[in-house]
Scaffold this motif. Sequence first.
Motif, PDB file in Angstrom:
ATOM      1  N   VAL A  24       0.835  -1.206   0.000  1.00 31.53           N
ATOM      2  CA  VAL A  24       0.000   0.000   0.000  1.00 31.53           C
ATOM      3  C   VAL A  24       0.873   1.260   0.000  1.00 31.53           C
ATOM      4  O   VAL A  24       0.619   2.212  -0.743  1.00 31.53           O
ATOM      5  CB  VAL A  24      -0.944   0.005   1.221  1.00 31.53           C
ATOM      6  CG1 VAL A  24      -1.646   1.353   1.353  1.00 31.53           C
ATOM      7  CG2 VAL A  24      -1.966  -1.112   1.104  1.00 31.53           C
ATOM      8  N   THR A  25       1.911   1.270   0.832  1.00 31.34           N
ATOM      9  CA  THR A  25       2.812   2.425   0.909  1.00 31.34           C
ATOM     10  C   THR A  25       3.483   2.687  -0.428  1.00 31.34           C
ATOM     11  O   THR A  25       3.526   3.824  -0.916  1.00 31.34           O
ATOM     12  CB  THR A  25       3.879   2.203   1.986  1.00 31.34           C
ATOM     13  OG1 THR A  25       3.250   1.947   3.246  1.00 31.34           O
ATOM     14  CG2 THR A  25       4.773   3.427   2.122  1.00 31.34           C
ATOM     15  N   LEU A  92       0.015   5.952   7.731  1.00 37.74           N
ATOM     16  CA  LEU A  92      -1.041   4.976   7.445  1.00 37.74           C
ATOM     17  C   LEU A  92      -1.766   4.487   8.688  1.00 37.74           C
ATOM     18  O   LEU A  92      -2.979   4.281   8.671  1.00 37.74           O
ATOM     19  CB  LEU A  92      -0.456   3.780   6.678  1.00 37.74           C
ATOM     20  CG  LEU A  92      -0.054   4.063   5.228  1.00 37.74           C
ATOM     21  CD1 LEU A  92       0.527   2.802   4.587  1.00 37.74           C
ATOM     22  CD2 LEU A  92      -1.234   4.573   4.419  1.00 37.74           C
ATOM     23  N   TRP A 141      -4.250  -3.549   9.407  1.00 40.48           N
ATOM     24  CA  TRP A 141      -3.875  -2.234   8.875  1.00 40.48           C
ATOM     25  C   TRP A 141      -3.135  -1.454   9.953  1.00 40.48           C
ATOM     26  O   TRP A 141      -3.683  -1.166  11.013  1.00 40.48           O
ATOM     27  CB  TRP A 141      -5.127  -1.463   8.447  1.00 40.48           C
ATOM     28  CG  TRP A 141      -4.831  -0.150   7.768  1.00 40.48           C
ATOM     29  CD1 TRP A 141      -4.500   1.026   8.383  1.00 40.48           C
ATOM     30  CD2 TRP A 141      -4.835   0.126   6.367  1.00 40.48           C
ATOM     31  NE1 TRP A 141      -4.291   2.011   7.453  1.00 40.48           N
ATOM     32  CE2 TRP A 141      -4.494   1.489   6.202  1.00 40.48           C
ATOM     33  CE3 TRP A 141      -5.101  -0.641   5.231  1.00 40.48           C
ATOM     34  CZ2 TRP A 141      -4.415   2.095   4.954  1.00 40.48           C
ATOM     35  CZ3 TRP A 141      -5.024  -0.034   3.984  1.00 40.48           C
ATOM     36  CH2 TRP A 141      -4.685   1.303   3.851  1.00 40.48           C
TER      37      TRP A 141
END
Length: 272
Positions: A24-25, A92, A141
Motif C-alpha cells: 500500500v505504501t 497509514l 492495517w
Amino acid sequence: MHEAPIIDLGGFRLDLSIVIMLVVTCAIVFIVAKLATRNLSVENPGKLQNFLEWAAEFVRNMISSTMDWKKGKPFLSLAMTMIMFIFVANMLGLLFGVVTEYTDADKAKIFGKEIISVTEVLHEQHEKHPGEEAHAEVAWWKSPTADVSVTMGLALLVFLLSHGLGLFKNTKNYLKHYVQPYPLFLPINLIEQLSKLVTHGVRLFANIFAGEVLISTIMTLAKASAMGAIFSVPLLMVWDGFSIFVGAIQAFVFVILMMVYISQNLETHDEH
C-alpha cells in the motif's frame, strides 16, 4: 495489543499485515509521484507539481547541508523516495484500523494457511482458562514503520549503501578511518558503525510504535464506557495531530542521517 497475522511460509514466519502495508505504501508513493509529474508545465504548474518542486528543493537543501552538492546530486532521487516512503508509512496507521476477531482456531486461516499467531493465542487461553471462550484480535492495517523488522531493513539498506560507496569510491580513506587515531581503536570504530545501524532503525520504530500503542489505548478507552467514548474523541484528535508532526519529523531525521552517513564514508577522514 492486537496480534499480527503471521503465517508459516517455507519455514519462515511471515507477517501478512507488513506485506500488505508495504505494498500500500509503495502504491501511494508511486501514484503521488506519477500524478505530480504527469502534466509538467513551466507556465502553469499544478498543485501537485508545486508540492513536488518544493519537496525536491527541501531535500536538495538537506543533502547540501551534509556534503558538496556535486557529490550529493546523484542521491536526490534516493532521498526523495525515502522521505516520501517513510512519511506515508508513518501516516497509514493514523487513518483507521482493520481488525478481525477469531474465537475458533480452525477458522483462523487465510489463503488456506493457518494464522499461527491466532492459534497460539487461542490455545494458550484455553489452557489457562479451560471452559471459557477464547478470542484473539488481529490487526491488518497499521503503519509498517511500527514494525522493527521494517525499520531495521531500511537502516540496513542505508548501512550497506553508505559503506559500499565508501569502500569502492573512497577506499583508502574509508579503510584508514577504522584504525584512527590508533590501530587499537579498530574494535571501537567497528562498534560505532554497528551502533549507528541499530539506532538508525530503532529510533524510527520506537517513535511510530509508541504512537500507535497510545492510539490503541485511546480506542480501548472509547469502548469501555459512554464517558470514555466522549473523552476519547478530543484525545484522539490531539494525538493524531501530534502524530502527524512526529511522523514528519521522523521521516526527516531518518533521511538526514542517511545522507550524513553517506557523506561520512565518501569524504576524507583525515580530520576524524
